[in-house]
Scaffold this motif. Sequence first.
Motif, PDB file in Angstrom:
ATOM      1  N   MET A   1     -12.535  -2.747 -14.154  1.00 31.97           N
ATOM      2  CA  MET A   1     -11.734  -3.200 -13.016  1.00 31.97           C
ATOM      3  C   MET A   1     -10.937  -4.430 -13.442  1.00 31.97           C
ATOM      4  O   MET A   1     -11.268  -5.108 -14.416  1.00 31.97           O
ATOM      5  CB  MET A   1     -12.626  -3.552 -11.821  1.00 31.97           C
ATOM      6  CG  MET A   1     -13.420  -4.821 -11.982  1.00 31.97           C
ATOM      7  SD  MET A   1     -14.297  -5.283 -10.479  1.00 31.97           S
ATOM      8  CE  MET A   1     -14.808  -6.956 -10.883  1.00 31.97           C
ATOM      9  N   ARG A   2      -9.889  -4.742 -12.687  1.00 33.94           N
ATOM     10  CA  ARG A   2      -9.054  -5.899 -12.985  1.00 33.94           C
ATOM     11  C   ARG A   2      -9.599  -7.114 -12.244  1.00 33.94           C
ATOM     12  O   ARG A   2      -9.961  -7.042 -11.068  1.00 33.94           O
ATOM     13  CB  ARG A   2      -7.616  -5.619 -12.582  1.00 33.94           C
ATOM     14  CG  ARG A   2      -6.623  -6.704 -12.968  1.00 33.94           C
ATOM     15  CD  ARG A   2      -5.204  -6.200 -12.848  1.00 33.94           C
ATOM     16  NE  ARG A   2      -4.237  -7.285 -12.877  1.00 33.94           N
ATOM     17  CZ  ARG A   2      -3.849  -7.939 -13.966  1.00 33.94           C
ATOM     18  NH1 ARG A   2      -4.358  -7.596 -15.140  1.00 33.94           N
ATOM     19  NH2 ARG A   2      -2.958  -8.915 -13.900  1.00 33.94           N
ATOM     20  N   ALA A   3      -9.655  -8.237 -12.946  1.00 36.05           N
ATOM     21  CA  ALA A   3     -10.181  -9.476 -12.370  1.00 36.05           C
ATOM     22  C   ALA A   3      -9.625 -10.649 -13.160  1.00 36.05           C
ATOM     23  O   ALA A   3      -8.935 -10.474 -14.173  1.00 36.05           O
ATOM     24  CB  ALA A   3     -11.708  -9.479 -12.411  1.00 36.05           C
ATOM     25  N   VAL A   4      -9.933 -11.856 -12.678  1.00 41.90           N
ATOM     26  CA  VAL A   4      -9.589 -13.078 -13.410  1.00 41.90           C
ATOM     27  C   VAL A   4     -10.871 -13.661 -13.977  1.00 41.90           C
ATOM     28  O   VAL A   4     -11.768 -14.049 -13.223  1.00 41.90           O
ATOM     29  CB  VAL A   4      -8.888 -14.112 -12.506  1.00 41.90           C
ATOM     30  CG1 VAL A   4      -8.679 -15.419 -13.254  1.00 41.90           C
ATOM     31  CG2 VAL A   4      -7.544 -13.579 -12.037  1.00 41.90           C
ATOM     32  N   GLN A   5     -10.955 -13.712 -15.295  1.00 38.46           N
ATOM     33  CA  GLN A   5     -12.107 -14.314 -15.956  1.00 38.46           C
ATOM     34  C   GLN A   5     -11.882 -15.815 -16.149  1.00 38.46           C
ATOM     35  O   GLN A   5     -10.766 -16.247 -16.425  1.00 38.46           O
ATOM     36  CB  GLN A   5     -12.335 -13.678 -17.331  1.00 38.46           C
ATOM     37  CG  GLN A   5     -12.819 -12.262 -17.298  1.00 38.46           C
ATOM     38  CD  GLN A   5     -13.205 -11.775 -18.683  1.00 38.46           C
ATOM     39  OE1 GLN A   5     -14.159 -11.026 -18.829  1.00 38.46           O
ATOM     40  NE2 GLN A   5     -12.477 -12.199 -19.699  1.00 38.46           N
ATOM     41  N   TYR A   6     -12.983 -16.560 -16.018  1.00 38.57           N
ATOM     42  CA  TYR A   6     -12.953 -17.976 -16.384  1.00 38.57           C
ATOM     43  C   TYR A   6     -13.825 -18.164 -17.617  1.00 38.57           C
ATOM     44  O   TYR A   6     -15.016 -17.806 -17.610  1.00 38.57           O
ATOM     45  CB  TYR A   6     -13.473 -18.864 -15.248  1.00 38.57           C
ATOM     46  CG  TYR A   6     -13.527 -20.319 -15.641  1.00 38.57           C
ATOM     47  CD1 TYR A   6     -12.397 -21.120 -15.545  1.00 38.57           C
ATOM     48  CD2 TYR A   6     -14.699 -20.880 -16.147  1.00 38.57           C
ATOM     49  CE1 TYR A   6     -12.434 -22.450 -15.931  1.00 38.57           C
ATOM     50  CE2 TYR A   6     -14.738 -22.211 -16.535  1.00 38.57           C
ATOM     51  CZ  TYR A   6     -13.605 -22.987 -16.423  1.00 38.57           C
ATOM     52  OH  TYR A   6     -13.639 -24.295 -16.820  1.00 38.57           O
ATOM     53  N   ALA A   7     -13.251 -18.710 -18.672  1.00 36.65           N
ATOM     54  CA  ALA A   7     -13.995 -18.985 -19.900  1.00 36.65           C
ATOM     55  C   ALA A   7     -13.240 -20.035 -20.708  1.00 36.65           C
ATOM     56  O   ALA A   7     -12.003 -20.034 -20.730  1.00 36.65           O
ATOM     57  CB  ALA A   7     -14.171 -17.714 -20.728  1.00 36.65           C
ATOM     58  N   ASP A   8     -13.988 -20.932 -21.311  1.00 40.68           N
ATOM     59  CA  ASP A   8     -13.394 -21.967 -22.165  1.00 40.68           C
ATOM     60  C   ASP A   8     -12.300 -22.758 -21.450  1.00 40.68           C
ATOM     61  O   ASP A   8     -11.268 -23.113 -22.035  1.00 40.68           O
ATOM     62  CB  ASP A   8     -12.827 -21.346 -23.454  1.00 40.68           C
ATOM     63  CG  ASP A   8     -13.889 -20.654 -24.288  1.00 40.68           C
ATOM     64  OD1 ASP A   8     -15.024 -21.170 -24.344  1.00 40.68           O
ATOM     65  OD2 ASP A   8     -13.600 -19.593 -24.862  1.00 40.68           O
ATOM     66  N   GLY A   9     -12.528 -22.998 -20.150  1.00 40.24           N
ATOM     67  CA  GLY A   9     -11.584 -23.818 -19.395  1.00 40.24           C
ATOM     68  C   GLY A   9     -10.323 -23.118 -18.966  1.00 40.24           C
ATOM     69  O   GLY A   9      -9.409 -23.762 -18.444  1.00 40.24           O
ATOM     70  N   GLU A  10     -10.247 -21.797 -19.136  1.00 46.04           N
ATOM     71  CA  GLU A  10      -9.029 -21.066 -18.821  1.00 46.04           C
ATOM     72  C   GLU A  10      -9.316 -19.893 -17.874  1.00 46.04           C
ATOM     73  O   GLU A  10     -10.367 -19.257 -17.959  1.00 46.04           O
ATOM     74  CB  GLU A  10      -8.391 -20.505 -20.102  1.00 46.04           C
ATOM     75  CG  GLU A  10      -8.017 -21.549 -21.132  1.00 46.04           C
ATOM     76  CD  GLU A  10      -6.825 -22.396 -20.716  1.00 46.04           C
ATOM     77  OE1 GLU A  10      -6.053 -21.924 -19.845  1.00 46.04           O
ATOM     78  OE2 GLU A  10      -6.657 -23.509 -21.245  1.00 46.04           O
ATOM     79  N   PHE A  11      -8.342 -19.623 -16.980  1.00 44.34           N
ATOM     80  CA  PHE A  11      -8.383 -18.436 -16.132  1.00 44.34           C
ATOM     81  C   PHE A  11      -7.459 -17.387 -16.740  1.00 44.34           C
ATOM     82  O   PHE A  11      -6.273 -17.654 -16.957  1.00 44.34           O
ATOM     83  CB  PHE A  11      -7.916 -18.767 -14.709  1.00 44.34           C
ATOM     84  CG  PHE A  11      -8.902 -19.590 -13.929  1.00 44.34           C
ATOM     85  CD1 PHE A  11      -9.973 -18.987 -13.277  1.00 44.34           C
ATOM     86  CD2 PHE A  11      -8.759 -20.962 -13.838  1.00 44.34           C
ATOM     87  CE1 PHE A  11     -10.878 -19.739 -12.548  1.00 44.34           C
ATOM     88  CE2 PHE A  11      -9.658 -21.721 -13.111  1.00 44.34           C
ATOM     89  CZ  PHE A  11     -10.727 -21.111 -12.472  1.00 44.34           C
ATOM     90  N   THR A  12      -8.008 -16.197 -16.979  1.00 43.71           N
ATOM     91  CA  THR A  12      -7.244 -15.156 -17.645  1.00 43.71           C
ATOM     92  C   THR A  12      -7.424 -13.819 -16.937  1.00 43.71           C
ATOM     93  O   THR A  12      -8.553 -13.326 -16.837  1.00 43.71           O
ATOM     94  CB  THR A  12      -7.697 -14.994 -19.114  1.00 43.71           C
ATOM     95  OG1 THR A  12      -7.670 -16.258 -19.766  1.00 43.71           O
ATOM     96  CG2 THR A  12      -6.809 -14.007 -19.846  1.00 43.71           C
ATOM     97  N   PRO A  13      -6.345 -13.193 -16.444  1.00 43.78           N
ATOM     98  CA  PRO A  13      -6.463 -11.836 -15.915  1.00 43.78           C
ATOM     99  C   PRO A  13      -6.893 -10.883 -17.035  1.00 43.78           C
ATOM    100  O   PRO A  13      -6.399 -10.970 -18.160  1.00 43.78           O
ATOM    101  CB  PRO A  13      -5.047 -11.520 -15.432  1.00 43.78           C
ATOM    102  CG  PRO A  13      -4.407 -12.856 -15.217  1.00 43.78           C
ATOM    103  CD  PRO A  13      -4.983 -13.743 -16.266  1.00 43.78           C
ATOM    104  N   ALA A  14      -7.819  -9.992 -16.707  1.00 44.83           N
ATOM    105  CA  ALA A  14      -8.363  -9.106 -17.738  1.00 44.83           C
ATOM    106  C   ALA A  14      -9.012  -7.890 -17.091  1.00 44.83           C
ATOM    107  O   ALA A  14      -9.288  -7.877 -15.881  1.00 44.83           O
ATOM    108  CB  ALA A  14      -9.385  -9.849 -18.593  1.00 44.83           C
TER     109      ALA A  14
END
Length: 356
Positions: free
Chosen positions: A1-14
């Motif tokens: 599914m499509r979502a926004v991940q938060y990791a290493d201080g960044e928000f990334t659609p994935a």
Amino acid sequence: MRAVQYADGEFTPAEVAEPPALGPGQLRIAVHACGICGSDLSMSKDPCRFVHVAEAGGYPLATFDTERPVVLGHEYAGLVTEIGTGVTDFAVGDRVAGIGLATDTSTGIPTIIGYSNEYHGAFGESIVVDAYWVRQVPAGLSLEHATLAEPLHVGEMHVQQSGLTAADSALVIGCGTIGLGAILAAKAKGARVVIASEPSPKRRELAALMGADIVVDPAAQDPIALWNSLVAEGNTLVGDAAAGVLIAYECSGRAGVLNSLMHEMPFNSRIQVLAAPFADETIIPVVGQFRRIAINFGHGPYENAYDITLDRLARGIVDAEAIITGRVGLDGVADAFATLRDPKEHVKILVLPNQE
């Protein structure tokens, strides 16, 4: 599914894995909208500190592996798409909103969705939650507006826990969504006077709209000094409210506020803490004893706080559209978080996972 991940201080659609298979008593929900919460802001500023404080405090609902990505968001509303065993109150297609808790089927331990590496939050297309915390959205109330029930109900819950009566008055410090919920609840309880203290002009405007009797900019006017002067002069607005108790509802989460309140609140008053910083805080406990001030971090009974709040939204008592100051799709989440760190013009930004 499509979502926004938060990791290493960044928000990334994935593209991310779907939430786990349903356990007994759980629902899968297609997310229509989700609000950005103050606790999401706190976590994204310093996830290691966030998790450390939760773990050290024995609070498993907000612990996760900070080396792995998470999908935040727990102020959700959407449509039921799958029903777990034992659930009888919902059908596929129901419009729902609720409190974002899910019991991990592998451990039996509940978690707040979004503060888990497996149980994604609602900054994505689908969530799994325990049905116990889910409610039908009343006919006529939009799903976007229904997302506000979660943050606003925190104010209702804490006003109930504080024991406020019609003889008492309220000082609400910080008028984000939780503070606005406290104003609504205090007025509904019949508080003699509700004073709101907020540096943001936009949020002061909303505090007045939600029913605050007096709204001040703390940079220009000390709200406690104002209260003391109203009592001393026998102001008609205060009337005989001085016979009751002044209860401060700390909703700002700013460092140093609790210590200042302990030093400045009237003798025999109370402090209800709704929002608190994750950093170490210095207070002088004996000052509370000197001034006979009670501090409550959320202890005490409350009933139907979420349902009461959802009903207020459904009946139009709350101007929901005024509180929602922005909407973004998944690609706009990073910018929305950056904007909310200096919220002069914003109160609640909604994430709409299906918005382009």
